[in-house]
Scaffold this motif. Sequence first.
Motif, mmCIF file in Angstrom:
data_model
loop_
_atom_site.group_PDB
_atom_site.id
_atom_site.type_symbol
_atom_site.label_atom_id
_atom_site.label_comp_id
_atom_site.label_asym_id
_atom_site.label_seq_id
_atom_site.Cartn_x
_atom_site.Cartn_y
_atom_site.Cartn_z
ATOM 1 N N PHE A 36 -20.729 -21.486 6.749
ATOM 2 C CA PHE A 36 -19.508 -22.067 6.204
ATOM 3 C C PHE A 36 -18.331 -21.341 6.832
ATOM 4 O O PHE A 36 -18.499 -20.271 7.436
ATOM 5 N N ARG A 37 -17.156 -21.900 6.700
ATOM 6 C CA ARG A 37 -15.978 -21.230 7.227
ATOM 7 C C ARG A 37 -14.783 -21.470 6.316
ATOM 8 O O ARG A 37 -14.738 -22.456 5.578
ATOM 9 N N GLN A 38 -13.839 -20.557 6.410
ATOM 10 C CA GLN A 38 -12.623 -20.683 5.624
ATOM 11 C C GLN A 38 -11.440 -20.228 6.449
ATOM 12 O O GLN A 38 -11.395 -19.080 6.905
ATOM 13 N N ALA A 39 -10.512 -21.138 6.644
ATOM 14 C CA ALA A 39 -9.284 -20.839 7.360
ATOM 15 C C ALA A 39 -8.217 -20.432 6.354
ATOM 16 O O ALA A 39 -8.282 -20.817 5.178
ATOM 17 N N PRO A 40 -7.209 -19.668 6.787
ATOM 18 C CA PRO A 40 -6.146 -19.251 5.867
ATOM 19 C C PRO A 40 -5.481 -20.436 5.185
ATOM 20 O O PRO A 40 -5.120 -21.416 5.835
ATOM 21 N N GLY A 41 -5.371 -20.354 3.859
ATOM 22 C CA GLY A 41 -4.720 -21.406 3.110
ATOM 23 C C GLY A 41 -5.556 -22.643 2.882
ATOM 24 O O GLY A 41 -5.063 -23.631 2.328
ATOM 25 N N ARG A 42 -6.815 -22.580 3.303
ATOM 26 C CA ARG A 42 -7.679 -23.753 3.146
ATOM 27 C C ARG A 42 -8.928 -23.372 2.355
ATOM 28 O O ARG A 42 -9.295 -22.205 2.256
ATOM 29 N N GLU A 43 -9.587 -24.366 1.804
ATOM 30 C CA GLU A 43 -10.819 -24.112 1.076
ATOM 31 C C GLU A 43 -11.976 -23.885 2.049
ATOM 32 O O GLU A 43 -11.942 -24.352 3.188
ATOM 33 N N GLU A 88 -8.408 -25.270 15.953
ATOM 34 C CA GLU A 88 -8.706 -25.600 14.558
ATOM 35 C C GLU A 88 -10.055 -25.049 14.087
ATOM 36 O O GLU A 88 -10.377 -25.143 12.901
ATOM 37 N N ASP A 89 -10.832 -24.459 14.981
ATOM 38 C CA ASP A 89 -12.065 -23.783 14.583
ATOM 39 C C ASP A 89 -11.797 -22.353 14.096
ATOM 40 O O ASP A 89 -12.718 -21.680 13.611
ATOM 41 N N THR A 90 -10.569 -21.907 14.231
ATOM 42 C CA THR A 90 -10.207 -20.566 13.780
ATOM 43 C C THR A 90 -10.433 -20.426 12.287
ATOM 44 O O THR A 90 -9.916 -21.213 11.491
ATOM 45 N N ALA A 91 -11.249 -19.437 11.903
ATOM 46 C CA ALA A 91 -11.592 -19.246 10.492
ATOM 47 C C ALA A 91 -12.467 -18.011 10.358
ATOM 48 O O ALA A 91 -12.958 -17.457 11.354
ATOM 49 N N LEU A 92 -12.675 -17.625 9.122
ATOM 50 C CA LEU A 92 -13.684 -16.611 8.793
ATOM 51 C C LEU A 92 -14.988 -17.351 8.549
ATOM 52 O O LEU A 92 -15.041 -18.240 7.691
ATOM 53 N N TYR A 93 -16.009 -17.012 9.302
ATOM 54 C CA TYR A 93 -17.292 -17.704 9.227
ATOM 55 C C TYR A 93 -18.275 -16.885 8.387
ATOM 56 O O TYR A 93 -18.480 -15.691 8.649
ATOM 57 N N TYR A 94 -18.895 -17.565 7.433
ATOM 58 C CA TYR A 94 -19.846 -16.937 6.529
ATOM 59 C C TYR A 94 -21.233 -17.534 6.722
ATOM 60 O O TYR A 94 -21.375 -18.749 6.880
ATOM 61 N N CYS A 95 -22.248 -16.690 6.675
ATOM 62 C CA CYS A 95 -23.600 -17.209 6.595
ATOM 63 C C CYS A 95 -24.074 -17.101 5.144
ATOM 64 O O CYS A 95 -23.595 -16.261 4.383
ATOM 65 N N ALA A 96 -25.005 -17.970 4.789
ATOM 66 C CA ALA A 96 -25.480 -18.019 3.410
ATOM 67 C C ALA A 96 -26.949 -18.400 3.382
ATOM 68 O O ALA A 96 -27.417 -19.164 4.235
#
Length: 123
Positions: A36-43, A88-96
Motif C-alpha cells: 500500500f502507499r500513502q502520499a502526503p495529505g492523501r489516504e 504521482e507515485d511519490t509516497a510512503l510505501y508499506y508492506c502488509a
Amino acid sequence: VQLQASGGGLVQAGGSLRLSCVASRRTASNNAMGWFRQAPGREREFVAAISWNGGRTIYADSVNGRFTISRDNAKDTVNLQLSSLKPEDTALYYCAAGYRSWVSADSTQYAYWGRGTQVTVSS
C-alpha cells in the motif's frame, strides 16, 4: 510477525526501483502479502497484492503494467518492482501481511504492517 520494508529512494520520472519486504518469521509465507502507499495529505491506497503461493496477483489500475509484485517464501520476502515511475507515485510505501491466504485490496484484511519506505519521483 514483523515486516521490514526497504529499497525506497529518489528517482527521476521514468526510472525504476525495487522494494523488498522481509517478514520476521515463516508464518507470513501462509498469508497473502500486499503493498500500500500513502502520499502526503492523501489516504492510504492499495498498490498490489500476491497470494500465499504467488499464484495470483492483483494491482491497482494506476500501477497495472508498471509495477510487479513477487514473493520468495524460502526467504520470507515479498518484492515490488516499480518501473516507468511517475511523480504521482511519490509516497510512503508499506508492506502488509494478510489474515488469510488469498489476495485482497482491502486494507482491513491485513493484520501486520511494516513501517514503510519512502519513494520520491522527481519530474
